[in-house]
Enzyme design. Structure first.
Site, mmCIF file in Angstrom:
data_model
loop_
_atom_site.group_PDB
_atom_site.id
_atom_site.type_symbol
_atom_site.label_atom_id
_atom_site.label_comp_id
_atom_site.label_asym_id
_atom_site.label_seq_id
_atom_site.Cartn_x
_atom_site.Cartn_y
_atom_site.Cartn_z
ATOM 1 N N CYS A 110 -5.217 8.449 7.698
ATOM 2 C CA CYS A 110 -3.856 8.086 8.081
ATOM 3 C C CYS A 110 -3.412 9.029 9.193
ATOM 4 C CB CYS A 110 -2.934 8.207 6.872
ATOM 5 S SG CYS A 110 -1.244 7.652 7.182
ATOM 6 N N ALA A 131 3.381 6.690 8.028
ATOM 7 C CA ALA A 131 3.736 5.312 7.680
ATOM 8 C C ALA A 131 3.618 5.130 6.169
ATOM 9 C CB ALA A 131 2.810 4.338 8.402
ATOM 10 N N ALA A 132 4.396 4.236 5.623
ATOM 11 C CA ALA A 132 4.355 3.956 4.178
ATOM 12 C C ALA A 132 3.407 2.795 3.921
ATOM 13 C CB ALA A 132 5.757 3.641 3.680
ATOM 14 N N HIS A 133 2.123 3.109 3.867
ATOM 15 C CA HIS A 133 1.157 2.054 3.553
ATOM 16 C C HIS A 133 0.123 2.524 2.581
ATOM 17 C CE1 HIS A 133 -0.999 3.259 7.560
ATOM 18 N NE2 HIS A 133 -0.943 4.263 6.739
#
Length: 40
Positions: free
Chosen positions: A25, A38-40
């Protein structure tokens, strides 16, 4: 990324990579203590 190029070490000092065996990430430094990801 198609057509991209590798960055030199230190070229983008605010960028962060989190590279673990399970996933990778990216993030950006928003202060000396915090990284925004990022929110993944």
């Amino acid at each position: 990324i198609f057509g991209g190029t590798f960055a030199k070490n230190g070229e983008y000092p605010w960028m962060v990579v989190i590279d673990l065996p399970e996933f990778a990430c990216g993030g950006v430094l928003i202060s000396k203590k915090f990284v925004l990801t990022a929110a993944h």
